[in-house]
Enzyme design. Structure first.
Site, PDB file in Angstrom:
ATOM      1  N   LYS A  12      -6.244  -4.598   0.918  1.00 35.55           N
ATOM      2  CA  LYS A  12      -6.980  -3.650   1.745  1.00 35.55           C
ATOM      3  C   LYS A  12      -8.104  -4.370   2.371  1.00 35.55           C
ATOM      4  O   LYS A  12      -9.070  -4.955   1.543  1.00 35.55           O
ATOM      5  CB  LYS A  12      -7.369  -2.411   1.107  1.00 35.55           C
ATOM      6  CG  LYS A  12      -8.088  -1.266   2.019  1.00 35.55           C
ATOM      7  CD  LYS A  12      -8.696  -0.065   1.292  1.00 35.55           C
ATOM      8  CE  LYS A  12      -7.368   0.814   0.889  1.00 35.55           C
ATOM      9  NZ  LYS A  12      -7.793   2.113   0.518  1.00 35.55           N
ATOM     10  N   GLU A  60      -9.069   7.645   6.172  1.00 34.54           N
ATOM     11  CA  GLU A  60      -8.216   6.352   6.121  1.00 34.54           C
ATOM     12  C   GLU A  60      -6.777   6.723   6.763  1.00 34.54           C
ATOM     13  O   GLU A  60      -6.092   5.857   7.285  1.00 34.54           O
ATOM     14  CB  GLU A  60      -8.183   5.992   4.752  1.00 34.54           C
ATOM     15  CG  GLU A  60      -9.585   5.452   4.066  1.00 34.54           C
ATOM     16  CD  GLU A  60      -9.327   4.619   2.952  1.00 34.54           C
ATOM     17  OE1 GLU A  60      -9.049   3.584   2.604  1.00 34.54           O
ATOM     18  OE2 GLU A  60      -9.324   5.759   1.736  1.00 34.54           O
ATOM     19  N   ILE A  70      -2.990   2.667  -2.600  1.00 37.55           N
ATOM     20  CA  ILE A  70      -2.372   1.360  -2.403  1.00 37.55           C
ATOM     21  C   ILE A  70      -1.347   1.141  -3.464  1.00 37.55           C
ATOM     22  O   ILE A  70      -0.454   0.229  -3.310  1.00 37.55           O
ATOM     23  CB  ILE A  70      -3.237   0.093  -1.757  1.00 37.55           C
ATOM     24  CG1 ILE A  70      -4.229  -0.092  -2.647  1.00 37.55           C
ATOM     25  CG2 ILE A  70      -3.842   0.500  -0.476  1.00 37.55           C
ATOM     26  CD1 ILE A  70      -5.336  -1.202  -2.572  1.00 37.55           C
ATOM     27  N   GLU A  71      -1.709   1.510  -4.637  1.00 38.25           N
ATOM     28  CA  GLU A  71      -0.728   0.944  -5.707  1.00 38.25           C
ATOM     29  C   GLU A  71       0.639   1.773  -5.263  1.00 38.25           C
ATOM     30  O   GLU A  71       1.655   1.037  -5.738  1.00 38.25           O
ATOM     31  CB  GLU A  71      -1.454   1.935  -7.010  1.00 38.25           C
ATOM     32  CG  GLU A  71      -2.538   1.012  -7.479  1.00 38.25           C
ATOM     33  CD  GLU A  71      -3.767   1.509  -7.122  1.00 38.25           C
ATOM     34  OE1 GLU A  71      -4.831   1.237  -7.719  1.00 38.25           O
ATOM     35  OE2 GLU A  71      -3.781   2.131  -5.844  1.00 38.25           O
ATOM     36  N   TYR A  98      14.387 -13.974   4.815  1.00 38.14           N
ATOM     37  CA  TYR A  98      12.934 -13.183   4.384  1.00 38.14           C
ATOM     38  C   TYR A  98      12.451 -12.442   5.794  1.00 38.14           C
ATOM     39  O   TYR A  98      11.628 -11.632   5.579  1.00 38.14           O
ATOM     40  CB  TYR A  98      12.004 -14.231   4.246  1.00 38.14           C
ATOM     41  CG  TYR A  98      12.012 -15.618   5.144  1.00 38.14           C
ATOM     42  CD1 TYR A  98      11.367 -15.426   6.323  1.00 38.14           C
ATOM     43  CD2 TYR A  98      12.827 -16.929   4.440  1.00 38.14           C
ATOM     44  CE1 TYR A  98      11.372 -16.703   7.113  1.00 38.14           C
ATOM     45  CE2 TYR A  98      12.664 -17.847   5.420  1.00 38.14           C
ATOM     46  CZ  TYR A  98      12.240 -17.670   6.622  1.00 38.14           C
ATOM     47  OH  TYR A  98      11.871 -18.922   7.344  1.00 38.14           O
TER      48      TYR A  98
END
Length: 119
Positions: A98, A21, A72-73, A53
């Site tokens: 994901k 990954e 991913i946390e 933004y």
């Protein structure tokens, strides 16, 4: 508190627990809800009275494209903390997905959903 919603930020990145990954990469999608006081901007029509933004979008893209972490946390937390440094942002909610996790016999998605405040 008022909110600006930014949805569908798609980026290719290299975060993941499996070594491949972090080498091959994969697609991520991010939705943001930015907590910002919008009353003054609604009256003045001046960008300086709100949060631009585009800066939050740039942060999301930069972190996803350049960060290599296992979870991913962790990536989501890093993005949240950086967005909270932007002017006028009091709160951020991030949904980081994901889109095609490498899990055998699983065709779904994995989403981390966090809310952080500047208090």
């Amino acid at each position: 508190m008022d909110f600006i919603e930014v949805t569908g930020i798609r980026c290719y990145g290299y975060t993941g627990y499996l070594p491949e990954e972090q080498v091959l990469g994969q697609w991520f999608e991010v939705d943001l809800i930015l907590g910002v006081e919008l009353k003054n901007a609604g009256i003045s029509d001046n960008l300086e009275d709100t949060s631009d933004y585009r800066q939050a979008i740039a942060i999301v893209k930069d972190y996803i494209q350049t960060t290599k972490v296992a979870l991913i946390e962790k990536l989501t937390e890093m993005i949240a903390q950086e967005i909270l440094t932007l002017p006028k942002i009091n709160q951020v909610r991030i949904r980081l997905t994901k889109l095609a996790p490498p899990i055998p016999d699983f065709g779904g998605q994995i989403t981390i959903d966090i809310t952080r405040t500047n208090y």
